[in-house]
Motif scaffolding. Structure first.
Motif, PDB file in Angstrom:
ATOM      1  N   TRP A 238      13.585  -5.459   5.474  1.00 63.92           N
ATOM      2  CA  TRP A 238      14.302  -4.704   4.847  1.00 63.92           C
ATOM      3  C   TRP A 238      13.792  -3.838   4.124  1.00 63.92           C
ATOM      4  O   TRP A 238      14.464  -2.864   4.589  1.00 63.92           O
ATOM      5  CB  TRP A 238      15.309  -4.939   3.887  1.00 63.92           C
ATOM      6  CG  TRP A 238      16.671  -5.949   4.262  1.00 63.92           C
ATOM      7  CD1 TRP A 238      16.779  -7.035   3.971  1.00 63.92           C
ATOM      8  CD2 TRP A 238      17.852  -5.441   4.986  1.00 63.92           C
ATOM      9  NE1 TRP A 238      18.204  -7.447   4.562  1.00 63.92           N
ATOM     10  CE2 TRP A 238      18.446  -6.222   5.327  1.00 63.92           C
ATOM     11  CE3 TRP A 238      18.338  -4.425   4.473  1.00 63.92           C
ATOM     12  CZ2 TRP A 238      20.031  -6.464   5.765  1.00 63.92           C
ATOM     13  CZ3 TRP A 238      19.752  -3.873   5.546  1.00 63.92           C
ATOM     14  CH2 TRP A 238      20.348  -4.720   5.950  1.00 63.92           C
ATOM     15  N   LEU A 239      12.745  -3.626   4.021  1.00 60.93           N
ATOM     16  CA  LEU A 239      11.669  -2.360   3.377  1.00 60.93           C
ATOM     17  C   LEU A 239      11.355  -1.653   5.154  1.00 60.93           C
ATOM     18  O   LEU A 239      10.791  -0.628   4.557  1.00 60.93           O
ATOM     19  CB  LEU A 239      10.476  -3.213   3.052  1.00 60.93           C
ATOM     20  CG  LEU A 239      11.018  -3.683   1.005  1.00 60.93           C
ATOM     21  CD1 LEU A 239       9.804  -4.491   0.442  1.00 60.93           C
ATOM     22  CD2 LEU A 239      11.726  -2.289   0.916  1.00 60.93           C
ATOM     23  N   GLY A 240      11.814  -2.623   5.921  1.00 56.20           N
ATOM     24  CA  GLY A 240      11.199  -1.227   7.026  1.00 56.20           C
ATOM     25  C   GLY A 240      11.910  -0.376   7.371  1.00 56.20           C
ATOM     26  O   GLY A 240      11.888   0.304   8.143  1.00 56.20           O
TER      27      GLY A 240
ATOM     28  N   VAL B 262       3.739   5.067   9.821  1.00 48.40           N
ATOM     29  CA  VAL B 262       4.048   5.764   9.282  1.00 48.40           C
ATOM     30  C   VAL B 262       4.154   6.931   7.873  1.00 48.40           C
ATOM     31  O   VAL B 262       4.301   7.522   7.720  1.00 48.40           O
ATOM     32  CB  VAL B 262       6.196   5.944   9.471  1.00 48.40           C
ATOM     33  CG1 VAL B 262       7.232   6.630   8.760  1.00 48.40           C
ATOM     34  CG2 VAL B 262       6.205   5.168  10.989  1.00 48.40           C
ATOM     35  N   ILE B 263       3.560   5.485   7.003  1.00 49.43           N
ATOM     36  CA  ILE B 263       3.470   5.748   5.918  1.00 49.43           C
ATOM     37  C   ILE B 263       2.534   6.734   5.723  1.00 49.43           C
ATOM     38  O   ILE B 263       1.923   7.824   4.693  1.00 49.43           O
ATOM     39  CB  ILE B 263       3.655   4.224   5.116  1.00 49.43           C
ATOM     40  CG1 ILE B 263       5.070   3.644   4.930  1.00 49.43           C
ATOM     41  CG2 ILE B 263       3.104   4.952   4.131  1.00 49.43           C
ATOM     42  CD1 ILE B 263       6.541   4.497   4.323  1.00 49.43           C
ATOM     43  N   PRO B 264       1.413   5.914   6.263  1.00 47.09           N
ATOM     44  CA  PRO B 264      -0.005   7.010   5.672  1.00 47.09           C
ATOM     45  C   PRO B 264       0.369   8.074   6.703  1.00 47.09           C
ATOM     46  O   PRO B 264      -0.658   9.343   5.825  1.00 47.09           O
ATOM     47  CB  PRO B 264      -1.394   6.328   7.494  1.00 47.09           C
ATOM     48  CG  PRO B 264      -1.064   4.747   6.840  1.00 47.09           C
ATOM     49  CD  PRO B 264       0.860   4.933   6.803  1.00 47.09           C
TER      50      PRO B 264
ATOM     51  N   LEU C 250       2.836   9.278  -5.865  1.00 52.17           N
ATOM     52  CA  LEU C 250       3.350   9.153  -4.828  1.00 52.17           C
ATOM     53  C   LEU C 250       2.633   8.647  -3.825  1.00 52.17           C
ATOM     54  O   LEU C 250       2.748   7.744  -2.781  1.00 52.17           O
ATOM     55  CB  LEU C 250       4.231   9.951  -4.127  1.00 52.17           C
ATOM     56  CG  LEU C 250       5.692  10.402  -4.308  1.00 52.17           C
ATOM     57  CD1 LEU C 250       6.013  11.850  -4.291  1.00 52.17           C
ATOM     58  CD2 LEU C 250       6.537   9.640  -4.455  1.00 52.17           C
ATOM     59  N   LEU C 251       1.118   9.040  -3.781  1.00 52.15           N
ATOM     60  CA  LEU C 251       0.510   8.404  -2.383  1.00 52.15           C
ATOM     61  C   LEU C 251       0.180   7.045  -3.532  1.00 52.15           C
ATOM     62  O   LEU C 251      -0.118   6.065  -2.657  1.00 52.15           O
ATOM     63  CB  LEU C 251      -1.209   9.516  -3.044  1.00 52.15           C
ATOM     64  CG  LEU C 251      -0.942  10.992  -1.974  1.00 52.15           C
ATOM     65  CD1 LEU C 251      -2.147  11.261  -2.330  1.00 52.15           C
ATOM     66  CD2 LEU C 251      -0.372  10.495  -0.976  1.00 52.15           C
ATOM     67  N   VAL C 252      -0.438   6.640  -4.475  1.00 51.21           N
ATOM     68  CA  VAL C 252      -0.550   6.017  -5.209  1.00 51.21           C
ATOM     69  C   VAL C 252       0.321   4.925  -4.815  1.00 51.21           C
ATOM     70  O   VAL C 252       0.116   3.318  -4.208  1.00 51.21           O
ATOM     71  CB  VAL C 252      -0.954   5.518  -6.719  1.00 51.21           C
ATOM     72  CG1 VAL C 252      -0.908   4.140  -7.181  1.00 51.21           C
ATOM     73  CG2 VAL C 252      -2.143   5.834  -7.034  1.00 51.21           C
ATOM     74  N   LEU C 253       1.648   4.715  -4.850  1.00 47.13           N
ATOM     75  CA  LEU C 253       3.207   3.837  -4.738  1.00 47.13           C
ATOM     76  C   LEU C 253       2.585   3.772  -3.408  1.00 47.13           C
ATOM     77  O   LEU C 253       3.520   2.380  -3.369  1.00 47.13           O
ATOM     78  CB  LEU C 253       4.058   4.546  -5.188  1.00 47.13           C
ATOM     79  CG  LEU C 253       5.707   3.719  -5.200  1.00 47.13           C
ATOM     80  CD1 LEU C 253       5.812   3.317  -5.686  1.00 47.13           C
ATOM     81  CD2 LEU C 253       7.410   4.708  -5.751  1.00 47.13           C
ATOM     82  N   LEU C 254       2.547   4.715  -2.095  1.00 51.11           N
ATOM     83  CA  LEU C 254       3.137   4.483  -1.286  1.00 51.11           C
ATOM     84  C   LEU C 254       1.468   3.423  -0.643  1.00 51.11           C
ATOM     85  O   LEU C 254       2.113   2.760   0.674  1.00 51.11           O
ATOM     86  CB  LEU C 254       3.091   6.307  -0.060  1.00 51.11           C
ATOM     87  CG  LEU C 254       3.940   6.792  -0.453  1.00 51.11           C
ATOM     88  CD1 LEU C 254       4.443   8.217   0.061  1.00 51.11           C
ATOM     89  CD2 LEU C 254       5.942   5.777  -0.050  1.00 51.11           C
TER      90      LEU C 254
ATOM     91  N   THR D  86       2.886   0.291   1.308  1.00 52.70           N
ATOM     92  CA  THR D  86       2.238  -0.293   2.578  1.00 52.70           C
ATOM     93  C   THR D  86       0.965  -1.459   2.966  1.00 52.70           C
ATOM     94  O   THR D  86       1.319  -2.221   3.270  1.00 52.70           O
ATOM     95  CB  THR D  86       0.558   1.406   2.770  1.00 52.70           C
ATOM     96  OG1 THR D  86       2.047   2.644   3.240  1.00 52.70           O
ATOM     97  CG2 THR D  86       0.265   0.622   4.644  1.00 52.70           C
ATOM     98  N   GLY D  87       0.608  -1.882   1.285  1.00 50.18           N
ATOM     99  CA  GLY D  87      -0.436  -3.222   1.575  1.00 50.18           C
ATOM    100  C   GLY D  87       0.608  -4.235   1.606  1.00 50.18           C
ATOM    101  O   GLY D  87      -0.193  -5.260   2.045  1.00 50.18           O
TER     102      GLY D  87
END
Length: 218
Positions: free
Chosen positions: A66-68, A147-149, A168-172, A176-177
C-alpha cells in the motif's frame, strides 16, 4: 560538465554494469528448485537460508504494498508540474530541463519494470493469491529507490524553507529505508531480488543525478 557530475555518471554506469553481472549470476549460479511449485532460483542455498531466517510476514508485505502508492503520487505530482509548465509556457522547450529529464527517467524505470515482468528471472518464494509472480528485481524496491531519491533531489532544489526541506528529506529517507527493509523482511522476495533492485535503482538514480546536476549536498 563538472568533474563531480562525470564521476556520478560513471558511478551510475558502474552500478548498472554490476546489476547486469548480478543478473547473469542469479540466472547461472547455484540454481535450485527451492521455490513454490518447484520454481528454480539462483544462489539457492543463500536464498533458502535467508528466507528461512526471516520467515513470511504478510502484514508487512501488505503495508509495503500500500505504501507503494507514495512513489506513484510523486510521479503524478511531478508529471502534473511538467504539464502545468507546458500549458503556461506553451512550449516543450520551455519546460524546466530537470523536469523533462525526470520524465525520461520515469519512462526508463517503467521500461525496466515491464522488461523483467515479461522476462521473469525467477519467481517469488510465496504464492500470491495462489499464483507465482515474477520476483526479480523487487519492483517495490525499484519504485521506492528510484522515485523517492529523485523526488528528494527535486524538493531540495525547489523548496526555499531550509527547515521544511530538511524535515522532508529526513522523513523521505526514513520512508525509503523502511520500504526496502520491510520488503526484505516480509518474505515476499528472495534476498537476491532485493540486491538486484538496489543495484538497478542506484545505477539509474546516479545517472539522473549526474545528468541533472542536482545534489543534496548544496
Amino acid at each position: 560538465m563538472g568533474k563531480r557530475r562525470r564521476i556520478t555518471i560513471w558511478a551510475g554506469l558502474g552500478s548498472l554494469a554490476a546489476f547486469a553481472l548480478w543478473t547473469w549470476a542469479v540466472c547461472r549460479i547455484g540454481v535450485q528448485p527451492i521455490g513454490p511449485n518447484g520454481s528454480r532460483v539462483g544462489f539457492g542455498e543463500m536464498n533458502h537460508w535467508f528466507h528461512q531466517l526471516t520467515g513470511v510476514h504478510m502484514g508487512l508485505y501488505t503495508v509495503t504494498d500500500w505504501l507503494g502508492l507514495v512513489p506513484v503520487c510523486f510521479v503524478l505530482g511531478f508529471g502534473l508540474l511538467g504539464l502545468v509548465q507546458l500549458i503556461r509556457r506553451r512550449s516543450l522547450r520551455k519546460v524546466d530541463p530537470d523536469i523533462l529529464l525526470l520524465g525520461g527517467f520515469y519512462i526508463l524505470v517503467l521500461g525496466a519494470y515491464l522488461l523483467f515482468e515479461a522476462l521473469a528471472v525467477n519467481y517469488r518464494p510465496i504464492l500470491i493469491d495462489g499464483y507465482l509472480e515474477a520476483s526479480y528485481p523487487s519492483s517495490t524496491t525499484l519504485l521506492a529507490l528510484c522515485v523517492i531519491p529523485t523526488g528528494m533531489l527535486q524538493l531540495h532544489a525547489r523548496l526555499q524553507s531550509r527547515m521544511l526541506r530538511r524535515s522532508l528529506l529526513v522523513l523521505l529517507g526514513a520512508f525509503t529505508g523502511f520500504m526496502v527493509i520491510g520488503r526484505l523482511l516480509s518474505g515476499a522476495h528472495w534476498l537476491t531480488d532485493i540486491i538486484g533492485g538496489v543495484l538497478l535503482s542506484a545505477g539509474l538514480v546516479l545517472l539522473y543525478q549526474g545528468l541533472s546536476g542536482q545534489s543534496l549536498a548544496r
